[in-house]
Design a protein around this motif. Sequence first.
Motif, PDB file in Angstrom:
ATOM      1  N   MET A   9       0.838  -1.209   0.000  1.00  0.00           N
ATOM      2  CA  MET A   9       0.000   0.000   0.000  1.00  0.00           C
ATOM      3  C   MET A   9       0.868   1.252   0.000  1.00  0.00           C
ATOM      4  O   MET A   9       0.554   2.238  -0.669  1.00  0.00           O
ATOM      5  N   PHE A  10       1.968   1.229   0.755  1.00  0.00           N
ATOM      6  CA  PHE A  10       2.847   2.392   0.824  1.00  0.00           C
ATOM      7  C   PHE A  10       3.538   2.619  -0.519  1.00  0.00           C
ATOM      8  O   PHE A  10       3.657   3.764  -0.988  1.00  0.00           O
ATOM      9  N   THR A  11       3.978   1.523  -1.136  1.00  0.00           N
ATOM     10  CA  THR A  11       4.597   1.625  -2.457  1.00  0.00           C
ATOM     11  C   THR A  11       3.598   2.156  -3.475  1.00  0.00           C
ATOM     12  O   THR A  11       3.925   3.035  -4.287  1.00  0.00           O
ATOM     13  N   ALA A  12       2.370   1.643  -3.422  1.00  0.00           N
ATOM     14  CA  ALA A  12       1.342   2.098  -4.360  1.00  0.00           C
ATOM     15  C   ALA A  12       1.054   3.582  -4.189  1.00  0.00           C
ATOM     16  O   ALA A  12       0.937   4.317  -5.181  1.00  0.00           O
ATOM     17  N   VAL A  13       0.956   4.045  -2.954  1.00  0.00           N
ATOM     18  CA  VAL A  13       0.698   5.470  -2.704  1.00  0.00           C
ATOM     19  C   VAL A  13       1.824   6.320  -3.269  1.00  0.00           C
ATOM     20  O   VAL A  13       1.588   7.375  -3.877  1.00  0.00           O
ATOM     21  N   ALA A  14       3.066   5.877  -3.097  1.00  0.00           N
ATOM     22  CA  ALA A  14       4.198   6.622  -3.648  1.00  0.00           C
ATOM     23  C   ALA A  14       4.099   6.732  -5.162  1.00  0.00           C
ATOM     24  O   ALA A  14       4.330   7.807  -5.746  1.00  0.00           O
ATOM     25  N   VAL A  15       3.738   5.627  -5.828  1.00  0.00           N
ATOM     26  CA  VAL A  15       3.577   5.653  -7.283  1.00  0.00           C
ATOM     27  C   VAL A  15       2.436   6.579  -7.680  1.00  0.00           C
ATOM     28  O   VAL A  15       2.566   7.386  -8.619  1.00  0.00           O
ATOM     29  N   LEU A  16       1.320   6.511  -6.963  1.00  0.00           N
ATOM     30  CA  LEU A  16       0.185   7.377  -7.283  1.00  0.00           C
ATOM     31  C   LEU A  16       0.538   8.844  -7.088  1.00  0.00           C
ATOM     32  O   LEU A  16       0.081   9.713  -7.854  1.00  0.00           O
ATOM     33  N   TYR A  52       7.541  -9.516  -7.185  1.00  0.00           N
ATOM     34  CA  TYR A  52       8.577  -8.881  -8.003  1.00  0.00           C
ATOM     35  C   TYR A  52       8.046  -7.627  -8.697  1.00  0.00           C
ATOM     36  O   TYR A  52       8.776  -6.648  -8.879  1.00  0.00           O
ATOM     37  N   GLY A  53       6.769  -7.640  -9.061  1.00  0.00           N
ATOM     38  CA  GLY A  53       6.197  -6.446  -9.690  1.00  0.00           C
ATOM     39  C   GLY A  53       6.303  -5.222  -8.797  1.00  0.00           C
ATOM     40  O   GLY A  53       6.561  -4.104  -9.270  1.00  0.00           O
ATOM     41  N   PHE A  54       6.141  -5.405  -7.493  1.00  0.00           N
ATOM     42  CA  PHE A  54       6.241  -4.262  -6.587  1.00  0.00           C
ATOM     43  C   PHE A  54       7.689  -3.891  -6.288  1.00  0.00           C
ATOM     44  O   PHE A  54       7.995  -2.730  -6.015  1.00  0.00           O
ATOM     45  N   VAL A  55       8.612  -4.857  -6.377  1.00  0.00           N
ATOM     46  CA  VAL A  55      10.032  -4.512  -6.319  1.00  0.00           C
ATOM     47  C   VAL A  55      10.379  -3.596  -7.486  1.00  0.00           C
ATOM     48  O   VAL A  55      11.093  -2.597  -7.330  1.00  0.00           O
ATOM     49  N   LEU A  56       9.864  -3.927  -8.671  1.00  0.00           N
ATOM     50  CA  LEU A  56      10.080  -3.075  -9.845  1.00  0.00           C
ATOM     51  C   LEU A  56       9.510  -1.677  -9.626  1.00  0.00           C
ATOM     52  O   LEU A  56      10.136  -0.670  -9.993  1.00  0.00           O
ATOM     53  N   LEU A  57       8.341  -1.583  -9.022  1.00  0.00           N
ATOM     54  CA  LEU A  57       7.769  -0.265  -8.727  1.00  0.00           C
ATOM     55  C   LEU A  57       8.665   0.512  -7.771  1.00  0.00           C
ATOM     56  O   LEU A  57       8.823   1.732  -7.913  1.00  0.00           O
ATOM     57  N   ARG A  73       0.537   0.282 -14.672  1.00  0.00           N
ATOM     58  CA  ARG A  73      -0.821  -0.152 -14.309  1.00  0.00           C
ATOM     59  C   ARG A  73      -0.848  -1.656 -14.021  1.00  0.00           C
ATOM     60  O   ARG A  73      -1.446  -2.102 -13.046  1.00  0.00           O
ATOM     61  N   ARG A  74      -0.185  -2.420 -14.883  1.00  0.00           N
ATOM     62  CA  ARG A  74      -0.184  -3.872 -14.713  1.00  0.00           C
ATOM     63  C   ARG A  74       0.672  -4.293 -13.512  1.00  0.00           C
ATOM     64  O   ARG A  74       0.363  -5.283 -12.856  1.00  0.00           O
ATOM     65  N   LEU A  75       1.705  -3.543 -13.198  1.00  0.00           N
ATOM     66  CA  LEU A  75       2.480  -3.839 -12.000  1.00  0.00           C
ATOM     67  C   LEU A  75       1.641  -3.601 -10.750  1.00  0.00           C
ATOM     68  O   LEU A  75       1.629  -4.420  -9.830  1.00  0.00           O
ATOM     69  N   LEU A  76       0.931  -2.481 -10.716  1.00  0.00           N
ATOM     70  CA  LEU A  76       0.116  -2.142  -9.545  1.00  0.00           C
ATOM     71  C   LEU A  76      -1.035  -3.121  -9.340  1.00  0.00           C
ATOM     72  O   LEU A  76      -1.471  -3.336  -8.206  1.00  0.00           O
ATOM     73  N   SER A  77      -1.522  -3.705 -10.418  1.00  0.00           N
ATOM     74  CA  SER A  77      -2.703  -4.571 -10.331  1.00  0.00           C
ATOM     75  C   SER A  77      -2.361  -6.058 -10.414  1.00  0.00           C
ATOM     76  O   SER A  77      -3.260  -6.894 -10.490  1.00  0.00           O
ATOM     77  N   HIS A  78      -1.077  -6.403 -10.394  1.00  0.00           N
ATOM     78  CA  HIS A  78      -0.645  -7.810 -10.436  1.00  0.00           C
ATOM     79  C   HIS A  78      -1.117  -8.517 -11.700  1.00  0.00           C
ATOM     80  O   HIS A  78      -1.470  -9.703 -11.667  1.00  0.00           O
ATOM     81  N   THR A  79      -1.128  -7.817 -12.811  1.00  0.00           N
ATOM     82  CA  THR A  79      -1.540  -8.433 -14.075  1.00  0.00           C
ATOM     83  C   THR A  79      -0.418  -8.395 -15.104  1.00  0.00           C
ATOM     84  O   THR A  79      -0.673  -8.555 -16.297  1.00  0.00           O
ATOM     85  N   GLY A  80       0.815  -8.208 -14.657  1.00  0.00           N
ATOM     86  CA  GLY A  80       1.939  -8.087 -15.578  1.00  0.00           C
ATOM     87  C   GLY A  80       2.742  -9.354 -15.769  1.00  0.00           C
ATOM     88  O   GLY A  80       3.694  -9.382 -16.555  1.00  0.00           O
ATOM     89  N   GLY A  81       2.407 -10.422 -15.038  1.00  0.00           N
ATOM     90  CA  GLY A  81       3.148 -11.671 -15.188  1.00  0.00           C
ATOM     91  C   GLY A  81       4.590 -11.578 -14.748  1.00  0.00           C
ATOM     92  O   GLY A  81       5.464 -12.254 -15.295  1.00  0.00           O
ATOM     93  N   THR A  82       4.855 -10.747 -13.739  1.00  0.00           N
ATOM     94  CA  THR A  82       6.243 -10.472 -13.349  1.00  0.00           C
ATOM     95  C   THR A  82       6.807 -11.458 -12.330  1.00  0.00           C
ATOM     96  O   THR A  82       8.003 -11.440 -12.037  1.00  0.00           O
ATOM     97  N   GLY A  83       5.972 -12.294 -11.738  1.00  0.00           N
ATOM     98  CA  GLY A  83       6.471 -13.399 -10.928  1.00  0.00           C
ATOM     99  C   GLY A  83       6.830 -13.043  -9.495  1.00  0.00           C
ATOM    100  O   GLY A  83       6.635 -11.914  -9.033  1.00  0.00           O
ATOM    101  N   ASP A  84       7.397 -14.017  -8.818  1.00  0.00           N
ATOM    102  CA  ASP A  84       7.687 -13.883  -7.393  1.00  0.00           C
ATOM    103  C   ASP A  84       9.170 -13.625  -7.168  1.00  0.00           C
ATOM    104  O   ASP A  84       9.981 -13.656  -8.098  1.00  0.00           O
ATOM    105  N   ILE A  85       9.529 -13.377  -5.903  1.00  0.00           N
ATOM    106  CA  ILE A  85      10.932 -13.221  -5.535  1.00  0.00           C
ATOM    107  C   ILE A  85      11.388 -14.336  -4.612  1.00  0.00           C
ATOM    108  O   ILE A  85      12.586 -14.459  -4.327  1.00  0.00           O
ATOM    109  N   PHE A  86      10.442 -15.142  -4.121  1.00  0.00           N
ATOM    110  CA  PHE A  86      10.793 -16.184  -3.168  1.00  0.00           C
ATOM    111  C   PHE A  86      10.968 -17.520  -3.868  1.00  0.00           C
ATOM    112  O   PHE A  86      10.381 -17.785  -4.911  1.00  0.00           O
ATOM    113  N   GLY A  87      11.804 -18.363  -3.280  1.00  0.00           N
ATOM    114  CA  GLY A  87      12.125 -19.650  -3.871  1.00  0.00           C
ATOM    115  C   GLY A  87      13.611 -19.908  -3.720  1.00  0.00           C
ATOM    116  O   GLY A  87      14.303 -19.266  -2.919  1.00  0.00           O
ATOM    117  N   PRO A  88      14.149 -20.841  -4.503  1.00  0.00           N
ATOM    118  CA  PRO A  88      15.562 -21.197  -4.378  1.00  0.00           C
ATOM    119  C   PRO A  88      16.516 -20.020  -4.569  1.00  0.00           C
ATOM    120  O   PRO A  88      17.532 -19.919  -3.874  1.00  0.00           O
TER     121      PRO A  88
END
Length: 454
Positions: free
Chosen positions: A186-193, A275-280, A225-240
């Motif tokens: 939410m804080f990241t989104a507000v900064a972008v807005l 990862y989409g929000f890391v990009l933001l 827009r797609r980063l903010l709405s999780h529709t960009g297919g940018t994937g996760d950051i967690f895993g191996p």
Amino acid sequence: MLTSAAFGQSANKQNPAEKVFYEWLSAINSGKAEQLEAYKATYHKQWAVQNMLDIWERTGGYQVVRIEKNAPLSFIVLIQEKASDALHRESVTVDTTGNDVNVKMVIEDIERPADLAIRRLTQGEAIRSFLQHADSLATSGKFSGAVLISSNNKILLKRAWGEMDKEKHMLNTAETQFRNGSMNKMFTAVAVLQLIEKGEISLDGKISDYLKDYPNKNMGQVTVRRLLSHTGGTGDIFGPGFDANRANLKDNADYLRLYGSREPDPTNGFSYSNYGFVLLGEIISAVSHMSYYEYIDKFVFGPAQMNSTGELPENVDLPGRAPGYMRVKGKWERNDSTLPYRGMAAGGGYTTVDDMLKFVHALQAGRLVSKAMLDMAMQPNFHDAPSGYGYGLGFELYGDKQLVSFGHEGGADGMNGELRVFPKLNRVIVVLSNLDPPAAHRLVDYYSLRMPAK
């Protein structure tokens, strides 16, 4: 325990799919490894028994609410968690054409149907019921944290339960700083807005417009827009990758160096993406010529007077920050070994219940973004009708009409928090916990289903 006999069907007359369901229900409700092992060996050889035991411990098992379909090879039933109000639709399909019985089982979250609605209480009754429920959960070790509920700008409840530090037996208080997981989004989104309102970012601008040297050209075409709405297919950051590099991932830019070469997921639908929000976060830095942390501190936490919220590294001593505790094979363990170096644009910071209320007040007063911009962020870019869950621009959305709400949940091993704001009722619920999900989420649901709807 409910059995098929409760619905007028003896065990020896069950259809194949029905039989599979009730054997699963008996196994999961037993909470016993040997019974789950027997079920696994017969129907789901790929399942992990420990995962099923974890589900049993988290949910308390399940009870049947009603059967929606009972055909020989297909069985659909509504079930409710014994430890919460959460409803699920379980579908079991069976293929008996081969030598073995092949089973497919799907369990989906659903919104509570109108005919199963929980009776609304008066404000006083709802608070008393909530307190009794939270006390019970805390006594059984299923909740530890802090709660704040306000209505019409009046605090109805602010209280803490459980231990902040289990080793030192220090108790939580209403001022305890809890890790908030993805509530940071939410804080990241507000900064972008904010930067959109300043004309420095466009919703339809691409990653490559702001991060000029982004290594993957296809990923670079994904829009803000797609980063903010999780529709960009940018994937996760967690895993191996995260596990192997956890100690070296100290900034949003470090995540880009690790994941920047990968291709986007070709699907265009909603797919929750850390990862989409890391990009933001990196876009915020590039446009503002400040670090992500400096920008958030100055333009989000500062105007909102959120003095107990931040993303300082884990090696910084913060006496008020609660350790997190995750459940591992039936025992509580600290989550230190799972934590990132510090919080970042996708999550991992810390906050208090008071600061989250200050954030809401600053949002609604127009001190962070304009009312028009906030209203736009609350329009669903994705909505799952069966579950009632929606997502706008950096905010989770629930409900409709008078009960429409926005906010965000955050959760990982040893941490869970949720903010839910009902703007038409001028009501706010904040629950923060230093235990695994869904410790906070279930309490938010408990109150929101019982509070007065006016």
